[in-house]
Design an enzyme around this catalytic site. Structure first.
Site, PDB file in Angstrom:
ATOM      1  N   GLN A   1       0.805  -1.212   0.000  1.00  0.00           N
ATOM      2  CA  GLN A   1       0.000   0.000   0.000  1.00  0.00           C
ATOM      3  C   GLN A   1       0.845   1.272   0.000  1.00  0.00           C
ATOM      4  O   GLN A   1       0.323   2.373  -0.183  1.00  0.00           O
ATOM      5  CB  GLN A   1      -0.916   0.020   1.229  1.00  0.00           C
ATOM      6  CG  GLN A   1      -0.171   0.149   2.547  1.00  0.00           C
ATOM      7  CD  GLN A   1      -1.063  -0.057   3.746  1.00  0.00           C
ATOM      8  OE1 GLN A   1      -1.344  -1.190   4.122  1.00  0.00           O
ATOM      9  NE2 GLN A   1      -1.506   1.033   4.354  1.00  0.00           N
TER      10      GLN A   1
ATOM     11  N   HIS B   1      -5.437  -1.029  11.707  1.00  0.00           N
ATOM     12  CA  HIS B   1      -4.838  -1.687  10.545  1.00  0.00           C
ATOM     13  C   HIS B   1      -5.607  -2.959  10.213  1.00  0.00           C
ATOM     14  O   HIS B   1      -6.013  -3.703  11.109  1.00  0.00           O
ATOM     15  CB  HIS B   1      -3.377  -2.033  10.842  1.00  0.00           C
ATOM     16  CG  HIS B   1      -2.595  -2.487   9.648  1.00  0.00           C
ATOM     17  ND1 HIS B   1      -2.572  -1.806   8.453  1.00  0.00           N
ATOM     18  CD2 HIS B   1      -1.797  -3.575   9.455  1.00  0.00           C
ATOM     19  CE1 HIS B   1      -1.791  -2.441   7.590  1.00  0.00           C
ATOM     20  NE2 HIS B   1      -1.315  -3.523   8.171  1.00  0.00           N
TER      21      HIS B   1
ATOM     22  N   ASN C   1       0.193  -9.299   5.095  1.00  0.00           N
ATOM     23  CA  ASN C   1       0.160  -7.847   5.267  1.00  0.00           C
ATOM     24  C   ASN C   1       0.195  -7.175   3.897  1.00  0.00           C
ATOM     25  O   ASN C   1       0.280  -7.842   2.864  1.00  0.00           O
ATOM     26  CB  ASN C   1       1.351  -7.405   6.135  1.00  0.00           C
ATOM     27  CG  ASN C   1       1.075  -6.127   6.887  1.00  0.00           C
ATOM     28  OD1 ASN C   1       0.173  -5.363   6.548  1.00  0.00           O
ATOM     29  ND2 ASN C   1       1.846  -5.866   7.924  1.00  0.00           N
TER      30      ASN C   1
END
Length: 449
Positions: free
Chosen positions: A64, A364, A385
């Protein structure tokens, strides 16, 4: 009456340092290495070896970068896994920038509608202040992503790629929030001047036109249709011509998003278990899917996640990744930093107390892809992740079960794998959920980067 700190008190505290035998060594370690390095335990690396008894293969991780789109990346990752497997597309990604564009645009309208609806309240009202403090951000929730997909569909990443402003969203957010605050004040003024609803709506349309132009300039104009052209892992060529984003989702993902629900473990006194909650001012698509959470006890919460993994489906989840984590090593463990010993102080708090005091909240979103069961009890979890492949185990993290208990707050589960009592509790409460205040910790947006 307030009482000041006297110099005699300070002198007494100074003398008390000698009562802590390890003070000198602890001070040298902390001042030289920093608190976390000085208190770090090496045992976590031993305990959190990345070996799991129940594991789903998901391939390489995404990145990201300098944006708060973890919730978007994680949700789209759960969907791309099935595309990769069914259509033999190793390394395939869905466009996070495409949903990012529409999220920004819809959040702008969502903000304006809330500003208009609260225009009778003073700017100093806590809820109005909350709205203007952060008109929009990169963060979001699973239900918000579903609302975007249901309206706009999805596209492959190569059809709508990343830009400088999606990979580093700071300037975009600063620009958009300035436009929203200025426009919000103008809309409030029109309402309070007694202008008609039509005049207010006309000005809102002008503001949204400017915002759409800014987003298209910064991120690119999203496609209405496109050709999906690819070569699969066996070397076979395919092309799907002139397909819309909505049809692409239906054909290549094919999920009924209503079958995926958010469950939380929020053990605070104001949130009874087996009840459904929503959060005021939390959302993006006006008239779209409402953010709803079914609160479950920890044991049930964990049991359902394990069951979904056993069924071969990964789990989107939200947590507080700022606590007890070594980002570089890819470890999440309550024992990784032993600050109690370093400072000779008991730092322990209950999960409920952390939530009530603001010590912790969800920040998160990631994906659970594996669990290690010993004697049918979880000991550690594997996490996909969205921080690229440098940290952890080629981008994957390992989470201890103790860390799960303390800092995992939310998961998205497929109703097909849920027991009847859980489905019944959700279905009975989803139409009239209990509304939480805008600043409730279960309304926190997943945004960390």
């Amino acid at each position: 009456m307030s009482k000041e700190i006297s110099f005699d008190t300070i002198e007494n505290f100074t003398s008390n340092l000698s009562k802590h035998p390890a003070y000198g060594v602890a001070a040298n370690a902390a001042q030289t290495n920093g608190i976390f390095k000085a208190s770090q335990s090496t045992q976590s690396k031993v305990d959190l070896d990345p070996t799991f008894s129940v594991e789903i293969d998901t391939g390489s991780v995404t990145n990201q970068k300098l944006s708060g789109r973890c919730w978007m990346f994680s949700a789209l990752n759960t969907m791309r896994h099935s595309i990769q497997k069914e259509f033999k597309l190793k390394g395939f990604e869905l466009s996070q920038s495409y949903t990012f564009f529409w999220d920004k645009f819809e959040k702008s309208n969502f903000f304006f509608e809330n500003v208009i609806g609260s225009a009778d309240k003073p700017l100093g009202d806590r809820k109005v202040s909350f709205l203007f403090a952060t008109p929009q951000s990169d963060g979001g929730q699973w239900d918000m992503l579903c609302g975007l997909i249901e309206k706009y569909g999805i596209v492959p990443k190569k059809v709508y790629p990343e830009t400088a402003n999606s990979e580093n969203s700071r300037a975009l957010n600063d620009t958009l929030n300035t436009m929203l605050r200025k426009g919000g004040l103008e809309l409030r003024a029109l309402v309070n001047e007694g202008k008609s609803a039509e005049e207010v709506e006309a000005h809102k349309a002008e503001l949204l036109d400017a915002i759409f132009r800014m987003l298209a300039t910064s991120l690119g104009l999203p496609p209405k249709s496109f050709n999906f052209e690819y070569t699969d892992d066996d070397g076979n060529y395919h092309i799907d011509k002139d397909i819309t984003p909505q049809d692409f989702f239906k054909k290549y993902v094919g999920w009924d998003l209503e079958n995926y629900i958010s469950v939380i473990n929020g053990p605070t006194a104001d949130k009874p278990y087996n009840k459904v909650f929503s959060v005021e001012y939390l959302g993006n698509v006006v008239g779209g899917r409402q953010v709803r959470h079914l609160n479950l006890e920890l044991s049930k919460f964990k049991e359902l996640i394990i069951n979904q993994l056993k069924q071969g489906e990964v789990v989107w989840f939200g947590s507080d990744v700022s606590k007890g984590g070594d980002r570089e090593a890819g470890l999440l463990d309550t024992k990784i930093y032993q600050r109690d010993q370093l400072f000779d102080y008991d730092f322990s708090m209950s999960k409920a107390d952390r939530l009530d005091s603001g010590e912790s909240m969800m920040n998160h979103a990631m994906v659970i892809t594996a669990v290690d069961l010993v004697d049918d009890k979880p000991t550690k979890w594997k996490i996909e992740n969205s921080w690229g492949d440098k940290p952890g185990f080629k981008g994957y993290f390992v989470m201890s079960d103790e860390w799960f208990d303390q800092f995992v707050y939310q998961a998205v589960l497929n109703k097909a794998f849920l027991p009847e009592d859980v489905k019944k509790a959700y279905d009975e409460g989803k139409e009239n959920p209990i509304e939480l205040l805008p600043w409730d910790p279960m309304g926190a947006l997943a945004f960390d980067f």
